[in-house]
Scaffold this motif. Structure first.
Motif, PDB file in Angstrom:
ATOM      1  N   ARG A   1       1.112  -1.733   0.202  1.00  0.00           N
ATOM      2  CA  ARG A   1      -0.010   0.358   0.070  1.00  0.00           C
ATOM      3  C   ARG A   1       1.107   1.227   0.347  1.00  0.00           C
ATOM      4  O   ARG A   1       0.467   2.302  -0.543  1.00  0.00           O
ATOM      5  CB  ARG A   1      -1.182  -0.385   1.319  1.00  0.00           C
ATOM      6  N   LYS A   2       1.588   0.932   0.421  1.00  0.00           N
ATOM      7  CA  LYS A   2       3.164   2.608   0.520  1.00  0.00           C
ATOM      8  C   LYS A   2       3.268   2.845  -0.397  1.00  0.00           C
ATOM      9  O   LYS A   2       3.609   4.079  -1.268  1.00  0.00           O
ATOM     10  CB  LYS A   2       3.887   2.264   1.876  1.00  0.00           C
TER      11      LYS A   2
ATOM     12  N   TRP B   1       2.968   5.877  -5.725  1.00  0.00           N
ATOM     13  CA  TRP B   1       3.117   6.419  -6.816  1.00  0.00           C
ATOM     14  C   TRP B   1       1.744   7.582  -7.309  1.00  0.00           C
ATOM     15  O   TRP B   1       1.497   8.059  -8.402  1.00  0.00           O
ATOM     16  CB  TRP B   1       2.165   5.153  -7.394  1.00  0.00           C
ATOM     17  N   ALA B   2       0.566   7.055  -6.242  1.00  0.00           N
ATOM     18  CA  ALA B   2      -0.520   8.332  -6.002  1.00  0.00           C
ATOM     19  C   ALA B   2      -0.210   9.674  -6.384  1.00  0.00           C
ATOM     20  O   ALA B   2      -0.802  10.984  -6.889  1.00  0.00           O
ATOM     21  CB  ALA B   2      -1.466   7.796  -5.001  1.00  0.00           C
ATOM     22  N   THR B   3       0.887   9.749  -5.534  1.00  0.00           N
ATOM     23  CA  THR B   3       1.269  11.306  -5.058  1.00  0.00           C
ATOM     24  C   THR B   3       2.542  11.493  -6.452  1.00  0.00           C
ATOM     25  O   THR B   3       2.666  12.884  -5.800  1.00  0.00           O
ATOM     26  CB  THR B   3       1.263  11.392  -3.634  1.00  0.00           C
ATOM     27  N   ARG B   4       3.449  10.756  -6.914  1.00  0.00           N
ATOM     28  CA  ARG B   4       4.237  11.328  -7.470  1.00  0.00           C
ATOM     29  C   ARG B   4       4.174  12.904  -8.551  1.00  0.00           C
ATOM     30  O   ARG B   4       5.010  13.349  -8.742  1.00  0.00           O
ATOM     31  CB  ARG B   4       4.622  10.049  -8.255  1.00  0.00           C
ATOM     32  N   PHE B   5       2.963  12.634  -8.947  1.00  0.00           N
ATOM     33  CA  PHE B   5       2.981  14.331  -9.619  1.00  0.00           C
ATOM     34  C   PHE B   5       2.142  15.032  -8.888  1.00  0.00           C
ATOM     35  O   PHE B   5       2.049  16.206  -9.518  1.00  0.00           O
ATOM     36  CB  PHE B   5       1.692  13.987 -11.299  1.00  0.00           C
ATOM     37  N   GLY B   6       2.117  15.738  -7.768  1.00  0.00           N
ATOM     38  CA  GLY B   6       1.498  16.436  -6.695  1.00  0.00           C
ATOM     39  C   GLY B   6       1.668  15.807  -5.363  1.00  0.00           C
ATOM     40  O   GLY B   6       2.004  15.236  -5.580  1.00  0.00           O
ATOM     41  N   GLU B   7       0.840  16.685  -5.004  1.00  0.00           N
ATOM     42  CA  GLU B   7       0.575  16.566  -3.087  1.00  0.00           C
ATOM     43  C   GLU B   7      -0.313  15.985  -2.963  1.00  0.00           C
ATOM     44  O   GLU B   7      -0.391  15.353  -1.630  1.00  0.00           O
ATOM     45  CB  GLU B   7       0.024  18.199  -3.039  1.00  0.00           C
ATOM     46  N   GLU B   8      -1.429  15.119  -3.929  1.00  0.00           N
ATOM     47  CA  GLU B   8      -2.701  14.071  -3.308  1.00  0.00           C
ATOM     48  C   GLU B   8      -2.646  13.293  -4.609  1.00  0.00           C
ATOM     49  O   GLU B   8      -2.433  13.385  -5.834  1.00  0.00           O
ATOM     50  CB  GLU B   8      -4.028  14.972  -2.828  1.00  0.00           C
ATOM     51  N   GLY B   9      -3.742  11.996  -4.400  1.00  0.00           N
ATOM     52  CA  GLY B   9      -3.812  11.132  -4.937  1.00  0.00           C
ATOM     53  C   GLY B   9      -4.786  10.300  -4.743  1.00  0.00           C
ATOM     54  O   GLY B   9      -5.084  10.093  -3.771  1.00  0.00           O
TER      55      GLY B   9
ATOM     56  N   LEU C   1      -8.290   8.511  -1.420  1.00  0.00           N
ATOM     57  CA  LEU C   1      -7.603   9.877  -1.214  1.00  0.00           C
ATOM     58  C   LEU C   1      -6.687   9.660  -0.534  1.00  0.00           C
ATOM     59  O   LEU C   1      -6.400   9.404   0.896  1.00  0.00           O
ATOM     60  CB  LEU C   1      -8.140  10.730  -1.630  1.00  0.00           C
ATOM     61  N   VAL C   2      -5.137   9.501  -1.125  1.00  0.00           N
ATOM     62  CA  VAL C   2      -4.003  10.335  -0.141  1.00  0.00           C
ATOM     63  C   VAL C   2      -3.559  11.117   0.002  1.00  0.00           C
ATOM     64  O   VAL C   2      -3.156  12.623  -1.797  1.00  0.00           O
ATOM     65  CB  VAL C   2      -2.995   9.238  -0.359  1.00  0.00           C
ATOM     66  N   HIS C   3      -2.314  11.834   0.702  1.00  0.00           N
ATOM     67  CA  HIS C   3      -1.317  12.879   0.713  1.00  0.00           C
ATOM     68  C   HIS C   3      -0.301  12.637   0.680  1.00  0.00           C
ATOM     69  O   HIS C   3       0.268  11.409   0.845  1.00  0.00           O
ATOM     70  CB  HIS C   3      -2.123  14.281   1.803  1.00  0.00           C
ATOM     71  N   GLU C   4       0.579  13.531   0.166  1.00  0.00           N
ATOM     72  CA  GLU C   4       2.255  13.800   0.079  1.00  0.00           C
ATOM     73  C   GLU C   4       2.392  13.343   1.594  1.00  0.00           C
ATOM     74  O   GLU C   4       2.547  14.335   1.822  1.00  0.00           O
ATOM     75  CB  GLU C   4       2.811  14.455  -1.558  1.00  0.00           C
ATOM     76  N   LYS C   5       3.237  12.670   2.317  1.00  0.00           N
ATOM     77  CA  LYS C   5       3.945  12.500   2.989  1.00  0.00           C
ATOM     78  C   LYS C   5       5.356  13.570   2.927  1.00  0.00           C
ATOM     79  O   LYS C   5       5.755  13.093   2.003  1.00  0.00           O
ATOM     80  CB  LYS C   5       4.111  10.998   3.812  1.00  0.00           C
TER      81      LYS C   5
END
Length: 154
Positions: free
Chosen positions: A35-36, A41-49, A149-153
């Motif tokens: 999952r991590k 992958w989800a946040t690689r182009f911005g702050e959230e994904g 929805l996830v946010h960049e750490k």
């Protein structure tokens, strides 16, 4: 088994997209059991994904290739895929050549690194894992459960 796919959007219906660049296991729909990693992958182009969650139901009729770890066979397979050589597997699973390792693979392809140097460089990288669904039949083994929805750490 639950699988995760990181994206900038919710992906209820996975599909195989032909991209500009060839990927580790060629064109396909990429997931992971980590999952991590999907969050990265989800946040690689911005702050959230979004981390898209799927239930995977194996199908014994599919042709599957699984690499347990980075091996000479894994390296040769990735080199062939990255050079645009297709394969006939429905699903390919194994370690991924992340951005850093990708650079080492490219250096190996370009002749800048010997095999020995390549293995020395990747030796201390954190574990990664990816499952690539390369055919429509393979995609049929996935059932969408949710998009989170996830946010960049930072």
């Amino acid at each position: 088994m639950k699988l995760y796919h990181g994206s900038n959007q919710i992906v209820e219906v996975p599909e195989i997209r032909v991209a500009k660049f060839n990927k580790d296991f060629y064109f396909g729909f990429y997931c992971t059991i980590m999952r991590k990693q999907a969050e990265r992958w989800a946040t690689r182009f911005g702050e959230e994904g979004y981390v898209n969650v799927y239930e995977y139901e194996p199908n014994s009729e599919l042709k599957i290739l699984k690499f347990e770890e980075m091996t000479e066979e894994w390296l040769d397979f990735i080199v062939n895929c990255r050079m645009g050589k297709p394969h006939d597997y429905d699903i390919v699973e194994g370690p991924m050549a992340d951005d850093t390792i990708y650079n080492y693979v490219q250096g190996f392809i370009d002749g800048k690194y010997s095999r020995e140097l390549f293995w020395g460089l990747v030796k201390f990288k954190y574990p990664t894992q990816q499952i690539c669904f390369n055919t429509k039949r393979a995609l049929d083994t996935l059932e969408f459960l949710e998009g989170v929805l996830v946010h960049e750490k930072k």
